[in-house]
Write an enzyme that holds these catalytic residues in place. Structure first.
Site, mmCIF file in Angstrom:
data_model
loop_
_atom_site.group_PDB
_atom_site.id
_atom_site.type_symbol
_atom_site.label_atom_id
_atom_site.label_comp_id
_atom_site.label_asym_id
_atom_site.label_seq_id
_atom_site.Cartn_x
_atom_site.Cartn_y
_atom_site.Cartn_z
ATOM 1 N N HIS A 169 -24.117 -14.944 31.723
ATOM 2 C CA HIS A 169 -25.279 -15.695 32.214
ATOM 3 C C HIS A 169 -25.074 -15.944 33.703
ATOM 4 O O HIS A 169 -23.944 -16.192 34.156
ATOM 5 C CB HIS A 169 -25.386 -17.073 31.536
ATOM 6 C CG HIS A 169 -26.000 -17.045 30.170
ATOM 7 N ND1 HIS A 169 -25.518 -17.797 29.114
ATOM 8 C CD2 HIS A 169 -27.083 -16.376 29.688
ATOM 9 C CE1 HIS A 169 -26.258 -17.580 28.045
ATOM 10 N NE2 HIS A 169 -27.216 -16.723 28.362
ATOM 11 N N CYS A 264 -23.834 -25.437 31.514
ATOM 12 C CA CYS A 264 -24.583 -24.944 30.337
ATOM 13 C C CYS A 264 -24.861 -26.034 29.317
ATOM 14 O O CYS A 264 -25.712 -25.846 28.459
ATOM 15 C CB CYS A 264 -23.906 -23.824 29.564
ATOM 16 S SG CYS A 264 -22.625 -22.925 30.232
HETATM 17 N N1 ARG Z 1 -21.902 -19.329 23.086
HETATM 18 C C1 ARG Z 1 -23.033 -19.434 23.943
HETATM 19 C C2 ARG Z 1 -23.657 -18.064 24.131
HETATM 20 O O1 ARG Z 1 -22.922 -17.110 24.248
HETATM 21 C C3 ARG Z 1 -22.669 -20.053 25.253
HETATM 22 C C4 ARG Z 1 -23.851 -20.265 26.148
HETATM 23 C C5 ARG Z 1 -23.502 -20.825 27.477
HETATM 24 N N2 ARG Z 1 -24.677 -21.044 28.227
HETATM 25 C C6 ARG Z 1 -24.845 -20.735 29.516
HETATM 26 N N3 ARG Z 1 -25.949 -21.086 30.088
HETATM 27 N N4 ARG Z 1 -23.946 -20.076 30.185
HETATM 28 O O2 ARG Z 1 -24.841 -17.902 24.175
#
Ligand code: ARG
Length: 269
Positions: A169, A264
């Protein structure tokens, strides 16, 4: 005052693998510790901003990562459409929450994958930086532009290409800060995206080390001159202090097991 949305880690655990950080961590989350860490983060944010809560739902362990709920712009929210089946049911729940709060709910095209503010971050000049390549799809950019600019066209959207699954992300590798500043991790991005960031931010972008990136230093919450993050090296801390920032470190180790950290766990609304 800034406003953030959070979701209590009542059902948080690692029970599937959808990013490299989750590998080997299934069943390894210490739930009590996760709750304490989340409460600490909540209290830090609540001292500097207001915090709203969305009800957690059993069976959706990643719902704590509210950054992925959608992208907020003024009174509009573009709701997410998740890449992985494990997170897809979250979309309707977040949508219902946003509707109940009076937001105008917008959708991208039915099949377009878009993971909300995890991949779309406004900088201090109002430009929107959109990261694609691992989770959100690059063609979402045009749809975001159309959705946000349907009323008065005022949002410039700049695309960035993510190339390493560890930095899946945009908010894992880039954090815009006040007064045109930012921090980022170069190896997360395609060369042309590093060049675009350099061009846009010049000396005001601090490129962090791999060590800091792996401690999710870029996954930071920026509120006024305060930067809230999991952990930072002495070097990065002093570089940020020199730029006038106050660093607040708070341990979110249990959430790192799911590939997420401070930013996050919040959504600026
Ligand atoms: N386990 C989650 C996923 O892989 C973690 C999300 C983290 N969110 C972020 N905005 N980086 O989707």
């Amino acid at each position: 005052m800034k406003r953030f949305l959070m979701c209590e880690p009542k059902f948080f655990e690692v029970c599937y693998v959808i990013n490299p950080w989750m590998e080997g961590n299934q069943g390894k989350v210490n739930s009590d510790l996760a709750k304490r860490q989340w409460n600490n983060l909540h209290d830090i944010v609540a001292k500097l901003a207001s915090v709203d809560l969305v009800e957690p739902v059993a069976g959706l362990p990643d719902m704590v990562f509210t950054a992925n709920a959608g992208l907020i712009h003024k009174n509009d929210v573009i709701v997410s459409s998740f890449r992985h089946a494990e997170r897809q049911p979250e979309a309707k729940l977040f949508e219902a929450f946003f509707s109940s709060q009076g937001y105008r709910v917008l959708h991208l095209q039915e099949k377009t994958i878009f993971e909300g503010a995890g991949d779309a971050l406004f900088d201090s000049q109002g430009r929107l930086w959109f990261g694609s390549g691992i989770r959100s799809e690059s063609h979402a950019l045009g749809e975001i532009v159309d959705a946000l600019n349907a009323g008065e066209p005022d949002v410039e959207v700049c695309g960035l290409e993510l190339i390493d699954p560890h930095w899946y992300h945009l908010d894992t590798a880039f954090c815009p800060l006040p007064e045109g500043q930012a921090i980022a991790y170069a190896k997360a991005f395609a060369g042309k995206s590093v060049a675009a960031l350099d061009h846009a931010f010049g000396d005001n972008i601090l490129w962090v080390s791999e060590h800091d990136a792996r401690n999710f230093a870029c996954n930071a919450i920026s509120i006024g001159q305060s930067i809230i993050l999991h952990k930072t090296s002495a070097e990065l801390k002093s570089a940020l202090k020199q730029r006038g920032f106050e660093i607040i470190e708070t341990d979110v180790s249990e959430f790192l097991k799911a590939g997420g950290a401070c930013k996050c766990l919040t959504l600026e609304t």
